[in-house]
Design a protein around this motif. Structure first.
Motif, mmCIF file in Angstrom:
data_model
loop_
_atom_site.group_PDB
_atom_site.id
_atom_site.type_symbol
_atom_site.label_atom_id
_atom_site.label_comp_id
_atom_site.label_asym_id
_atom_site.label_seq_id
_atom_site.Cartn_x
_atom_site.Cartn_y
_atom_site.Cartn_z
ATOM 1 N N ARG B 28 1.101 -0.644 0.232
ATOM 2 C CA ARG B 28 -0.116 0.035 -0.402
ATOM 3 C C ARG B 28 1.009 1.303 -0.532
ATOM 4 O O ARG B 28 0.780 2.280 -1.035
ATOM 5 C CB ARG B 28 -1.049 -0.039 1.374
ATOM 6 N N PRO B 34 -1.416 -4.216 -5.190
ATOM 7 C CA PRO B 34 -1.948 -5.097 -4.011
ATOM 8 C C PRO B 34 -3.059 -6.900 -5.257
ATOM 9 O O PRO B 34 -3.238 -7.663 -3.977
ATOM 10 C CB PRO B 34 -3.020 -5.200 -3.386
ATOM 11 N N VAL B 80 15.116 -16.195 1.366
ATOM 12 C CA VAL B 80 15.926 -15.367 0.017
ATOM 13 C C VAL B 80 14.746 -14.318 -0.396
ATOM 14 O O VAL B 80 15.141 -13.643 -0.914
ATOM 15 C CB VAL B 80 15.992 -16.400 -0.938
ATOM 16 N N LEU B 81 13.318 -14.838 -1.069
ATOM 17 C CA LEU B 81 12.749 -13.780 -1.171
ATOM 18 C C LEU B 81 12.228 -12.330 -0.600
ATOM 19 O O LEU B 81 11.971 -11.223 -1.092
ATOM 20 C CB LEU B 81 11.090 -14.888 -1.708
ATOM 21 N N LEU B 83 13.789 -11.628 1.479
ATOM 22 C CA LEU B 83 15.197 -10.914 0.813
ATOM 23 C C LEU B 83 15.070 -9.520 0.133
ATOM 24 O O LEU B 83 15.328 -8.704 -0.117
ATOM 25 C CB LEU B 83 16.631 -11.605 0.742
ATOM 26 N N CYS B 84 14.691 -10.514 -1.084
ATOM 27 C CA CYS B 84 14.446 -9.555 -2.609
ATOM 28 C C CYS B 84 14.274 -8.584 -2.361
ATOM 29 O O CYS B 84 14.093 -7.427 -2.505
ATOM 30 C CB CYS B 84 14.281 -10.901 -3.627
ATOM 31 N N PHE B 151 -6.328 -13.597 12.552
ATOM 32 C CA PHE B 151 -6.258 -13.002 11.027
ATOM 33 C C PHE B 151 -6.523 -11.930 12.364
ATOM 34 O O PHE B 151 -6.468 -11.457 11.145
ATOM 35 C CB PHE B 151 -7.697 -13.773 10.519
ATOM 36 N N SER B 152 -7.271 -11.702 12.653
ATOM 37 C CA SER B 152 -7.776 -10.530 13.589
ATOM 38 C C SER B 152 -6.798 -10.340 13.654
ATOM 39 O O SER B 152 -6.064 -8.181 13.690
ATOM 40 C CB SER B 152 -8.662 -11.376 15.105
ATOM 41 N N ILE B 153 -5.280 -10.531 15.304
ATOM 42 C CA ILE B 153 -3.902 -10.494 14.996
ATOM 43 C C ILE B 153 -3.766 -9.731 13.221
ATOM 44 O O ILE B 153 -3.062 -8.372 13.136
ATOM 45 C CB ILE B 153 -3.111 -11.216 15.506
ATOM 46 N N ALA B 155 -4.942 -8.274 10.607
ATOM 47 C CA ALA B 155 -5.483 -7.210 10.829
ATOM 48 C C ALA B 155 -5.311 -6.065 11.102
ATOM 49 O O ALA B 155 -5.350 -5.060 10.700
ATOM 50 C CB ALA B 155 -7.365 -7.548 10.463
ATOM 51 N N LEU B 156 -4.978 -6.847 12.225
ATOM 52 C CA LEU B 156 -5.043 -4.847 13.483
ATOM 53 C C LEU B 156 -3.563 -4.957 13.452
ATOM 54 O O LEU B 156 -3.141 -3.604 13.166
ATOM 55 C CB LEU B 156 -4.889 -5.701 14.641
ATOM 56 N N TYR B 158 -1.919 -4.599 9.946
ATOM 57 C CA TYR B 158 -1.377 -4.474 9.089
ATOM 58 C C TYR B 158 -1.717 -2.972 9.219
ATOM 59 O O TYR B 158 -1.285 -1.967 8.949
ATOM 60 C CB TYR B 158 -2.641 -4.821 8.293
ATOM 61 N N TYR B 159 -3.179 -2.551 10.706
ATOM 62 C CA TYR B 159 -3.486 -1.503 10.388
ATOM 63 C C TYR B 159 -2.623 -0.529 10.720
ATOM 64 O O TYR B 159 -2.420 0.706 11.151
ATOM 65 C CB TYR B 159 -5.504 -0.799 11.217
ATOM 66 N N LEU B 162 0.473 0.593 9.039
ATOM 67 C CA LEU B 162 -0.248 1.518 8.168
ATOM 68 C C LEU B 162 -0.212 3.351 9.411
ATOM 69 O O LEU B 162 -0.355 4.200 8.493
ATOM 70 C CB LEU B 162 -1.726 1.521 7.493
ATOM 71 N N LEU B 249 22.911 -6.389 3.670
ATOM 72 C CA LEU B 249 22.536 -6.262 2.633
ATOM 73 C C LEU B 249 21.238 -4.677 2.407
ATOM 74 O O LEU B 249 21.227 -4.354 1.648
ATOM 75 C CB LEU B 249 21.023 -8.282 2.042
#
Lengths: 451, 273, 113
Positions: B28, B34, B80-81, B83-84, B151-153, B155-156, B158-159, B162, B249
């Motif tokens: 975001r 996304p 590795v991903l 890291l990228c 999922f609640s943890i 989502a919270l 994530y906010y 942000l 890196l």
């Protein structure tokens, strides 16, 4: 935040879920522990019952139902009584208390008790898995409502948030539906505290904007009006001067006088246009919309101005069908006149001008096409600005104009809620201006199919 | 059954959810489309079910340690991903206008692999109980509670990410990704120890009494920083070298990006008369 | 891309080391069975400070996950399959383990002496 509603729903629901589920989990743990204690106590009660049982000193085996097991041992380790589902040795070492063990394909919870009066070891056992299932079934009953209530909570939260955001939505709608020229204050019924500053500032802004618009309009209208008198005087004096020079036998050798006359004529035009622009402003013009035939009107205006076109050997033609719309005759006459004079000005000598009236998707329109130089697409949006002229002052066509004609057209179009579309004309070069009237007003007049 | 279902599901869901919320928040912030998320969730879910059904064959590979090696490689690939992703994030942050095209692909690939890893275990667990009607209510409620908490943890979280000030988001995301990535490596190391590919040693310390791995907070720390109550020297070594490699890196990428930015400015300055 | 090749090299090293070790050392083998969601035997004796190869046979049709927080081990064993788990070296003590899919019945412990 893409959407306040989604954010609030997800954040609130997550919080509620987290708190509720953790509480449910805690409740489950406690209840399960309590249930296990209860079942343990039952096991002890069974053992106490067995303690009181009168028993001969004979080894015997009880048939077993598979869910309970028991063993009685003498002090010397000799088996007194056992259920058939138990092994030949003590289920667990002979020490008092609760223990778990495996035998006979199941896991058992065993209570071992030593009775000092009878000198016996009593072991009672229950299947661990069945005990657990029983306890869990009871405890789950109390947890399930918490889980099932979650979708309900989600629905309620969604509705409550919607209600809470309704005044915001109302404000957004009020702003969206506002027409560009509408500078009236916003009306939101009973705005909540949080929105009042927004509405207040918006309304103050609209008020200032309206006042400055008004000032500007008044100034140009007043200026135009004030200019009329001196210009008329100049015209009279110019006329007199010409006469006097003629009488004195002096020829206008440099042609200055002729040029002066042209300039004055242009100035008169400009002032008249400015006044028209002011008068046709949708906010002031008292439009009288009546049914009329667009084609008939176009024909009249063309006839009026036919000489202008023939003087430059331009061919002008009218095509299409009769189109009935509701409109203001004076305003539309001015508009068509402006469109035609624009087309005439920019079309070279022996050029072509084509006027069409017809219906498109049941919307009436009038369209004027010329074979002039046309307008590049990127400049088209600007031509409705006042005093804007394509290419600035050094206009390719050398045509004279005020730069107000199309602004007046735009005013009158807005008066009729009509839409202006600009495109390339059907000739090799040139502009096509189409005024598209709103759907409800456009109908083909019966019996007037154009030949 | 409820409690251990909650623990199993929570452990798997939480790991994926935290990774997804970090990547989604960065996506975001960097204005990356996304769309990679639903794609990788679908792909990961499908492959997870496939892996779940093939687990029998996978575990028999490599003398019976195929499962550990497979999972360890998934974890290392995610490392590795990540890291990228972190390097690309830094690059796009400093170049301002251009978002490297690979970043969405790298994020999507990391989430796909994480979903494969966690999803296949959930599939195995749930499929083991779908047949037993006595246990089903407990298992289903447990799965619901575990997934709900996870999922609640996520989502919270994530906010929360942000809500951080714009300037600190990148730093916080890099720190979090370093911890998550190092956590991936410690798990891989543990699996390889179990497979006897890495030497087994006695543990350095044991904080299991203080913060059990099976508790909700233990699971949260396990998912976020790879918490391990009693790690062995190899695991600790792997954890810190993975974290250090990533930090090094990231600083290198930042140095390059800043130098590149300055050079670009000089070039522009030179070209304008 | 640098880190990827580094990883690959490391992995190759491990594979080499693993194969060498497998030839070099014969580890004591302990066997364990899962039947009817129970471990048989429920208690295993193990020597201290020795690495042991634990072979778990799952005789049930359903999968089971051998799990032990104390041993840091977890492994899914499909129904009817066997799994190899390396354990140790361990200090003397008791190390409980359980079947994570049936934790109420599948319980056991390793006693290291």
């Amino acid at each position: 935040m893409r959407s306040i509603r989604v954010f609030l729903l997800v954040a609130l629901l997550s919080t509620i879920t987290l708190v509720n589920f953790l509480a449910a989990l805690h409740g489950y743990r406690e209840s399960m522990a309590a249930a296990q204690q209860l079942l343990d106590r039952q096991l002890a009660a069974t053992a106490a019952l067995l303690e009181k049982l009168p028993l001969q000193q004979v080894q015997s085996e009880l048939p077993a139902d598979g869910e309970v097991a028991l063993q009685l041992w003498g002090e010397d380790g000799q088996s007194l009584l056992k259920s058939a589902n138990t092994p030949g040795r003590p289920m667990v070492p002979l020490e008092g208390g609760y223990r778990e063990t495996n035998f006979g394909n199941y896991r058992w919870r065993v209570y071992t008790h030593f009775s000092p009066e009878s000198g016996r070891w009593i072991q009672v056992a229950e299947r661990a898995d069945l005990r657990f299932q029983l306890a869990e079934r009871v405890v789950l009953e109390s947890i399930l409502p918490t889980l099932l209530a979650l979708p309900l909570a989600a629905l309620l939260i969604w509705l409550v948030i919607g209600r809470g955001l309704s005044s915001l939505r109302e404000l957004a709608n009020a702003l969206r539906e506002k027409r560009a020229e509408d500078l009236e204050p916003l009306q939101v019924s009973e705005p909540p505290q949080e929105l009042q500053p927004v509405i207040r500032s918006t309304n103050a802004l609209l008020e200032r904007l309206g006042a400055s618009f008004e000032r500007e309009r008044r100034f140009s209208a007043d200026a135009a009006h004030e200019l009329r008198t001196p210009i008329s005087a100049i015209q009279v004096h110019l006329h007199n001067l010409e006469r006097e020079l003629q009488d004195a036998g002096l020829a206008d050798r440099s042609g200055s006088l002729g040029k002066l006359r042209l300039s004055v004529t242009r100035m008169v035009d400009l002032v008249e246009q400015m006044l028209t622009l002011f008068r046709t402003n949708p906010e002031h013009y008292p439009a009288r919309l009546e049914p009329l035939d667009l084609q008939q009107l176009a024909r009249e205006v063309i006839a009026e101005r036919y000489e202008l076109f023939s003087a430059r050997q331009q061919s002008i033609s009218l095509q299409g069908t009769a189109v009935g719309i509701r409109g203001d005759v004076f305003a539309l006459t001015v508009m068509i006149g402006n469109l035609l004079s624009n087309a005439g000005k920019y079309t070279p000598e022996r050029g072509e001008i084509l006027v069409t009236t017809a219906l498109s998707d049941s919307r009436g329109y009038i369209q004027v096409e010329d074979s002039g130089p046309g307008i590049p697409a990127q400049e088209r949006s600007k031509i409705f600005e006042r005093f804007y002229r394509v290419g600035g002052d050094c206009h390719a066509s050398q045509a004279e104009g005020s730069g107000l004609g199309l602004s007046i057209v735009a005013h009158i179009a807005r008066l009729h809620r009509a839409e202006i579309q600009l495109s390339d004309s059907r000739f090799d070069t040139g502009l096509c201006v189409r005024i598209l009237f709103p759907a409800s007003s456009g109908t083909v007049l019966p019996g007037e199919e154009h030949a | 059954m409820l409690l251990n279902t909650v623990i199993i599901i929570l452990r798997e869901v939480l790991e994926a959810a935290l990774l997804i919320s970090i990547l989604l928040a960065m996506s975001r912030r960097l204005r990356v489309d996304p769309r990679w998320l639903p794609l990788s969730l679908l792909l990961g879910g499908a492959v997870a079910v496939l892996v779940g059904t093939q687990m029998r064959g996978i575990s028999e590979l490599l003398d019976g340690v195929g499962q550990e090696v497979f999972d360890a490689f998934l974890q290392l690939a995610i490392y590795v991903l990540l890291l990228c992703v972190a390097v690309l994030m830094i690059r796009s942050y400093y170049s301002q206008n251009t978002v490297p095209g690979g970043i969405a692909a790298a994020m999507g690939a990391a989430v796909t692999l994480a979903v494969i890893r966690e999803g296949s275990e959930i599939y195995l667990f749930l499929s083991a109980f779908s047949a037993d009607p006595d246990l089903r209510p407990g298992v289903l409620s447990g799965a619901f509670i575990g997934a709900g908490i996870g999922f609640s943890i996520g989502a919270l979280f994530y906010y929360f990410l942000l809500a951080l000030p714009r300037r600190t988001t990148l730093a916080v995301a890099c720190v979090l990704m370093t911890l998550v990535a190092a956590g991936m490596c410690i798990q891989a190391a543990q699996l390889l120890i179990q497979a006897d590919w890495l030497p087994a040693q006695s543990s350095l310390w044991d904080t299991g009494n203080w913060l059990p791995e099976g508790s909700v907070s233990g699971q949260l720390l396990y998912a976020l920083v790879g918490y391990e109550a009693s790690p062995s020297p190899v695991e600790v070594g792997v954890y810190f070298s993975a974290a250090l490699l990533m930090v090094a890196l990231l600083f290198w990428a930042r140095y390059r990006a800043e130098a590149g930015g300055r050079k670009g400015e000089r070039d522009r300055a030179a070209s304008t008369p | 891309m640098l880190e990827r090749t580094a990883c690959r090299r490391l992995v190759l090293l491990w594979m080499l080391a693993a194969s060498v070790k497998a030839v070099a050392a014969d580890r004591p083998i302990v066997e364990l069975e899962i039947r009817n969601h129970l471990f048989h035997p429920a208690e295993i004796l193990m020597p201290a400070h020795t690495k042991v190869k634990l072979i778990v046979y799952n005789r049930d049709p359903t999968p089971e996950e051998f799990e032990s927080y104390e041993l840091n081990r977890e492994k899914v064993i499909m129904g009817g399959q066997r799994a190899i788990i390396f354990i140790g070296p361990l200090a003397p003590g008791e190390y409980p383990f359980f079947g994570e899919f049936n934790p109420n019945t599948a319980q056991g412990k390793i006693i290291v002496k």
